[in-house]
Scaffold this motif. Structure first.
Motif, mmCIF file in Angstrom:
data_model
loop_
_atom_site.group_PDB
_atom_site.id
_atom_site.type_symbol
_atom_site.label_atom_id
_atom_site.label_comp_id
_atom_site.label_asym_id
_atom_site.label_seq_id
_atom_site.Cartn_x
_atom_site.Cartn_y
_atom_site.Cartn_z
ATOM 1 N N UNK A 120 0.840 -1.200 0.000
ATOM 2 C CA UNK A 120 0.000 0.000 0.000
ATOM 3 C C UNK A 120 0.875 1.250 0.000
ATOM 4 N N UNK A 121 1.939 1.222 0.772
ATOM 5 C CA UNK A 121 2.864 2.355 0.839
ATOM 6 C C UNK A 121 3.524 2.608 -0.518
ATOM 7 N N UNK A 122 3.959 1.545 -1.183
ATOM 8 C CA UNK A 122 4.605 1.678 -2.494
ATOM 9 C C UNK A 122 3.619 2.211 -3.524
ATOM 10 N N UNK A 128 1.576 9.535 -5.807
ATOM 11 C CA UNK A 128 1.946 10.907 -5.449
ATOM 12 C C UNK A 128 2.628 11.641 -6.596
ATOM 13 N N UNK A 129 3.077 10.909 -7.599
ATOM 14 C CA UNK A 129 3.769 11.536 -8.708
ATOM 15 C C UNK A 129 2.863 12.255 -9.686
ATOM 16 N N UNK A 130 1.546 12.064 -9.567
ATOM 17 C CA UNK A 130 0.583 12.723 -10.437
ATOM 18 C C UNK A 130 -0.253 13.700 -9.626
ATOM 19 N N UNK A 131 -0.479 14.874 -10.138
ATOM 20 C CA UNK A 131 -1.181 15.919 -9.383
ATOM 21 C C UNK A 131 -2.574 15.477 -8.953
ATOM 22 N N UNK A 136 -4.689 11.117 -2.789
ATOM 23 C CA UNK A 136 -4.886 9.678 -2.629
ATOM 24 C C UNK A 136 -3.557 8.979 -2.366
ATOM 25 N N UNK A 137 -2.541 9.315 -3.158
ATOM 26 C CA UNK A 137 -1.247 8.680 -2.984
ATOM 27 C C UNK A 137 -0.615 8.979 -1.642
ATOM 28 N N UNK A 138 -0.724 10.226 -1.207
ATOM 29 C CA UNK A 138 -0.125 10.587 0.081
ATOM 30 C C UNK A 138 -0.811 9.860 1.233
ATOM 31 N N UNK A 139 -2.124 9.652 1.113
ATOM 32 C CA UNK A 139 -2.849 8.895 2.135
ATOM 33 C C UNK A 139 -2.323 7.472 2.237
ATOM 34 N N UNK A 140 -2.189 6.825 1.084
ATOM 35 C CA UNK A 140 -1.732 5.442 1.080
ATOM 36 C C UNK A 140 -0.273 5.335 1.522
#
Length: 255
Positions: A120-122, A128-131, A136-140
Motif C-alpha cells: 500500500x505504501x509503495x 503521489x507523482x501525479x497531481x 490519494x497517494x499521500x494517504x496510502x
C-alpha cells in the motif's frame, strides 16, 4: 471550534458516559492506557503529514474559520487528532472483547501482513507523482507503514478472531464522520482541492476524504484491539518472548 462543539463533543460525551456506566462495556486502566498510547501516536504521526498537505494546497480552511495555526495546521485540527480517536474508542469500548488466541502466529502470516502494508505504501508513492492522485497517494503512502506494523503483529487475530468486532467498530463512527465531514465542506469550514483529487465523490464527499476517516479509524481500532490482546497474554510476552516453550505449553492447557 463550533464544529467540534456541535458534532464531535456531544456523541463523545454520551459514549464515554455509557462506557463508564455500563457493566458490559470496557473501562479502566487497560483500555484507557491503550487509548492514551494511540492518542500520542496520532498526534506525533499525523502532525508532519498535515503540515505538508496544507501548504501544498490539498485542503484549506474558510476565512475566519479557525482560531489560529501552529506551523501550517489550525489549532482545531490538532484538537481533532485527539477528539476523533476518543470518539471512535468510546464506541469500541461498548463491546470490546478479547479472544483466547495465542500470540504465536505463523511467520508466514506476519510476513504477509507486513508485505500488504508495504505494498500500500509503495502504491501510494507512485500515485503521489501525479497531481490529480496526490492526495490519494499521500494517504496510502502515509498509511502503509502503520498497517504493515499492525498486520505483521496480529493479522491472524484480526481476521480469524475479531472480524465482526472490527466491522461494527469501524462502520458506525466512519459513517458518522463521513456525514459530518460532508456537512463541514458544504458549510465552507474547509475545502478540498479539485486539482489534487481524482474527482470521485460519495454524495459530495471526495473519496480521499472518505478514505482518510476510514484509515484513521482502522489505525485506532486495530491498535486498541491488538493492545488488549497483548495485555491478555502477558506470560507469552514476558521473559524469553512469544516463542518460548512455556508459552506454547500454557496455550495448549488453555485450549
Amino acid at each position: 471550534m463550533e464544529f467540534h462543539l456541535v458534532f464531535i463533543l456531544p456523541p463523545l460525551l454520551v459514549l464515554g458516559w455509557f462506557a463508564w456506566r455500563r457493566d458490559d462495556a470496557s473501562w479502566g486502566r487497560a483500555p484507557l492506557s491503550g487509548l492514551a498510547i494511540m492518542l500520542f501516536l496520532a498526534v506525533v504521526y499525523t502532525t508532519p503529514w498535515t503540515n505538508v498537505m496544507i501548504p501544498r494546497g490539498v485542503w484549506w480552511y474558510g476565512d475566519g474559520a479557525v482560531l489560529g495555526t501552529i506551523w501550517y495546521t489550525p489549532i482545531e485540527e490538532y484538537l481533532f487528532f485527539i477528539l476523533q480517536p476518543i470518539l471512535t474508542a468510546f464506541w469500541l469500548f461498548q463491546f470490546l472483547t478479547v479472544e483466547d488466541r495465542s500470540l504465536l502466529i505463523p511467520l508466514s502470516h506476519r510476513l504477509a501482513g507486513a508485505a500488504g502494508g508495504l505494498a500500500i505504501c509503495v502504491l501510494g508513492y507512485f500515485l503521489m507523482g501525479t497531481t490529480s492522485t496526490f492526495y490519494l497517494g499521500s494517504l496510502l503512502f502515509w498509511a502503509g507503514p502503520i498497517l504493515a506494523i499492525q498486520w505483521a503483529f496480529g493479522i491472524t487475530y484480526l481476521i480469524k478472531e475479531v472480524p465482526r468486532l472490527l466491522a461494527v467498530a469501524l462502520v458506525v463512527p466512519t459513517l458518522y464522520l463521513w456525514t459530518v465531514d460532508r456537512i463541514a465542506i458544504g458549510l465552507g469550514i474547509w475545502s478540498i482541492s479539485e486539482t489534487h483529487t481524482i474527482g470521485l465523490s460519495l454524495l459530495g464527499l471526495p473519496v480521499e476524504e472518505a478514505l482518510f476517516f476510514f484509515l484513521t479509524n482502522v489505525f485506532l481500532v486495530q491498535g486498541i484491539v491488538l493492545y488488549m490482546w497483548l495485555l491478555d497474554r502477558p506470560y507469552e510476552f514476558a521473559g524469553v518472548g512469544w516463542f518460548s516453550e512455556r508459552a506454547q505449553a500454557v496455550d495448549s492447557e488453555r485450549a
